[in-house]
Design an enzyme around this catalytic site. Structure first.
Site, mmCIF file in Angstrom:
data_model
loop_
_atom_site.group_PDB
_atom_site.id
_atom_site.type_symbol
_atom_site.label_atom_id
_atom_site.label_comp_id
_atom_site.label_asym_id
_atom_site.label_seq_id
_atom_site.Cartn_x
_atom_site.Cartn_y
_atom_site.Cartn_z
ATOM 1 N N GLY A 112 4.263 37.019 -1.361
ATOM 2 C CA GLY A 112 4.378 36.648 -2.759
ATOM 3 C C GLY A 112 3.054 36.235 -3.350
ATOM 4 O O GLY A 112 1.986 36.696 -2.942
ATOM 5 N N CYS A 116 18.109 26.569 -15.210
ATOM 6 C CA CYS A 116 18.488 27.512 -16.265
ATOM 7 C C CYS A 116 18.571 26.849 -17.634
ATOM 8 O O CYS A 116 18.700 27.531 -18.647
ATOM 9 C CB CYS A 116 19.819 28.176 -15.911
ATOM 10 S SG CYS A 116 19.589 29.659 -14.912
ATOM 11 N N ASP A 131 21.155 44.188 -18.169
ATOM 12 C CA ASP A 131 21.978 44.141 -16.961
ATOM 13 C C ASP A 131 21.522 42.983 -16.079
ATOM 14 O O ASP A 131 20.421 42.449 -16.235
ATOM 15 C CB ASP A 131 21.876 45.457 -16.189
ATOM 16 C CG ASP A 131 22.627 46.592 -16.873
ATOM 17 O OD1 ASP A 131 23.628 46.296 -17.539
ATOM 18 O OD2 ASP A 131 22.195 47.754 -16.750
#
Length: 736
Positions: free
Chosen positions: A521, A401, A431
């Site tokens: 995927g 992150c 959100d």
């Protein structure tokens, strides 16, 4: 700027012994293009044997005798796997780990040392301490010294040089701590200290006598009790600490490898190859059949350059070098205090000056693993456009992150999106996840991906899966389906298959444990490993992020500090606080916290939480600010209650920070009131696989905390929600 070259060969280093540590350092200085090197070791740090007696005597701090394998592997460009090899299949070229993982390799090397335990001696497993592995012994010794009685009784099993040296070190340390130790060395042979010159033996025996150390020869230990040792002659010794330095035991799994062994040790040729040319061995676990030598660290150190050359030759082609061990070596034996004797070729010298020489030699060896040479930085092309240097920054971009876009930039981009038009879409941009109305249920959909920050694809996939599930858990939903988005680095097709299998196996296990299925995927190839997942979940009533109310209690389920710890590991930084964890240990604790899924905590909290979110890239302060409605409410945080990862405050105090942290602080610092310092800095630290932040009514807190504690979740109350300011958007985060 040239793209990374494809990886085509896997070299597996089993164990973090001295030879492998030196190979890794040499690899960092001269890597081989196309080769991926992996080291598997149970712990993030490994002890240097030469300094062990000095550490037991109290002359060295623990961190001074430990090699930080995590920093070392980062410098080497290798991947570190904190696990233990328990099996090797040379025919399939696979290693089996204690965790159940299987690692494929092209070339392997074993440097796992020896053990000095006595597995067949009654009571040893329960009450004995082995001098090897050294790290475990050192930690148990430190605990014993802290709580030792005034007149402790110690028994050292083994009257060789190692046993006598550690007995003298123990006596010195305990006497310096104000104790009156009673130490007995037990040797089963008729004479102690074999293999040293008579003059050396006399000096060591005199030192034992001066320290009040008793010597029992021609007798063995029959049984070990919690507070005593029974000998084969029927006598009993009181013993509060029983240490074995007797002999050398090979690790049992070597017997099942099919390799040729000698007394359980791997037989190697002058090229350090075993009976399987693709498997090398070095250090104490190897038997030099061509020139047998005693087990001693000096041989491992001198094997390292040969091993380094031959590992490269094994995967690149070329002639092998031959190792020629010296006939004898200089034994520098410490005598408890800062004095030593030297023994070689039957000659003996000694004195305090000799300990200083030994200390200098040992410290010089450890300096190799202290400050690593800076690698040259590729200059920017000339000419280049304005702003390129500023955009590149002064340090490498973080992964996880820490590589996210800042909240201000993101908000500007999202502001241009039109409001949702579909009736079944119940949430909008900003959100934690999209919420759809589907057949009377609510389906939560989120996506997340991470730029790799660890070299182990299996671990990276596990962390990425846990991280992607965070939004599902934070909204109180039950995970349902996941789709993977994987960008592999450039690899040969064979290594592509290996890496992709590792990624899918690790991620699939996480999703299955969470009750979800990994349904497929998309894969691609790029310059570096990036792993992401789109995840869906089902909930009858998702937990909102913005529904907190004044007087709600704030609960955090994980410590913070992942961003600074990961940034420090990338930068080869070191922790500085005496008695604190080394960087590798801080990194291992960080990874362990990150690898803990949030599902259990979410199950407990979703029934009582009014608002909940997971703490990720914008840091604790940023995600709390979102929960507060961007200033609609305020919050009061107890700084002393906020849990921090081991070493995080130390590293923050040094000014180490993730690349995203300045943007996090700039976005929110003007809304935060209170003292400055490391903990405040860490409020802006971007978290990867962070914990849940939940707002609960005060009356529900005790029950929720009790349930979290019973489930083994280290949740902490960190503050309360308060009413906002009279002017909308002017709420505050107050630190007390």
């Amino acid at each position: 700027m040239r793209a990374p070259l494809p990886l085509t060969q896997d070299i597996l280093l089993i164990g973090g012994g001295h030879a492998h540590a030196l190979v890794l350092r040499m690899w960092g200085m001269a890597p081989l293009a196309g080769a991926r090197i992996t080291v598997v070791n149970p712990g993030p740090v490994a002890p240097y044997t030469g300094m062990l007696p000095g550490a037991i005597a109290g002359h060295y701090r623990r961190d001074e005798m430990m090699i930080d394998l995590v920093r070392l592997t980062r410098f080497a460009g290798a991947r570190a796997i904190l696990d233990r090899v328990v099996g090797l299949d040379p025919e399939a070229r696979q290693a089996r780990l204690a965790s159940g993982r299987v690692l494929a390799y092209d070339v392997a090397s074993i440097d796992i040392g020896i053990a000095s335990d006595l597995p067949h001696l009654p009571g040893y497993a329960e009450h004995g301490v082995s001098a090897k592995p050294l790290g475990d012994y050192s930690e148990q010794w430190q605990r014993f010294v802290a709580d030792a009685p005034q007149a402790p009784h110690l028994t050292v099993i083994g009257g060789g040089v190692g046993g006598v040296e550690l007995a003298l070190a123990s006596a010195h340390r305990l006497a310096a701590a104000g104790r009156q130790p009673r130490i007995t060395v037990v040797e089963r042979q008729a004479t102690a200290l074999p293999g040293v010159a008579p003059a050396t033996r006399r000096s060591l025996l005199a030192a034992m006598d001066a320290h009040g150390i008793a010597l029992r020869t021609d007798v063995s230990v029959a049984r070990i009790l919690a507070d005593a040792v029974d000998l084969t002659d029927g006598s009993r010794l009181r013993s509060d600490f029983t240490l074995s330095v007797a002999g050398s035991q090979p690790q049992a799994w070597l017997a099942e490898t099919g390799l040729v062994l000698h007394d359980g040790f791997v037989v190697v040729s002058p090229t350090l190859q075993s009976s399987d040319p693709a498997v090398f061995a070095a250090g104490d676990c190897a038997h030099l059949a061509f020139a047998p030598r005693p087990k001693a660290g000096v041989y491992a150190v001198r094997e390292a350059p040969v091993l380094f050359h031959n590992l490269r030759a094994a995967v690149a082609g070329g002639a092998m070098r031959r190792y020629a061990p010296q006939r004898d070596y200089l034994k520098l034996i410490s005598m408890g205090g800062k004095a030593a004797v030297a023994d070689k070729f039957g000659l003996r010298i000694g004195g305090r000056w000799l300990w200083q020489i030994k200390d200098s030699i040992d410290r010089r060896f450890m300096t190799r693993f202290d400050a690593y040479p800076a690698m040259p930085v590729e200059p920017l092309p000339q000419p280049h456009a304005r702003g390129l240097a500023e955009a590149m920054g002064t340090k490498p971009m973080c992964g996880g992150c820490g590589a996210k876009v800042g909240s201000v930039t993101l908000a500007e981009a999202l502001a241009a999106l039109p409001p949702p038009q579909r009736d079944d879409l119940l949430s909008g941009p900003g959100d934690d996840a999209a919420v759809l109305s589907v057949g009377g249920m609510r389906q939560v959909i989120t996506t997340d991906h991470l730029r790799a920050f660890v070299g182990d694809p299996h671990l990276m996939a596990r962390l990425a899966a846990i991280h992607a599930l965070g939004d599902i858990w934070a909204m109180g939903a039950a995970p349902q389906i996941a789709l993977a988005q994987i960008t592999l680095p450039r690899l040969s097709e064979r290594l592509q298959a290996r890496m992709l299998a590792e990624v899918m196996a690790a991620a699939g296990a996480v999703f299955r444990d969470a009750g979800a299925e990994l349904a497929g995927g998309h894969t691609a190839v790029g310059d570096e490993l990036t792993i992401g997942f789109t995840v869906t979940g089902l909930a009858s009533a998702p937990v909102a992020k913005h529904a907190a109310q004044p007087s709600d209690c704030l609960i955090l389920t994980k410590p913070i500090g992942t961003g600074v710890v990961l940034a420090a590991e990338m930068a080869l930084a070191r922790t500085r606080r005496t008695g604190g964890p080394m960087l590798g240990e801080a990194w291992a604790a960080c990874i362990a916290a990150m690898a803990r899924p949030l599902g259990m905590a979410a199950d407990i909290l979703r029934g009582s939480a009014r608002a909940m979110t997971d703490v990720t890239g914008f840091g604790l302060a940023g995600h709390l600010w979102e929960m507060l409605g961007h200033g609609r409410l305020s919050a009061r945080l107890d700084l002393s209650a906020i849990p921090l990862l081991p070493g995080a405050a130390d590293l923050a105090e040094q000014g180490i920070a993730s690349t995203l942290m300045p943007a996090n602080r700039a976005a929110l610092d003007h809304h935060v009131d209170g003292p400055r310092g490391a903990t405040t800095d860490l409020l802006f630290d971007p978290q990867t696989c962070g914990g849940l932040l939940a707002a609960l009514p005060a009356e529900a807190v005790d029950k929720a905390m009790a349930a979290l504690d019973a489930a083994g979740e280290a949740a902490v109350r960190i503050g309360t929600v308060e009413a906002g300011a009279a002017t909308a958007g002017q709420g505050r985060i107050v630190l007390v």
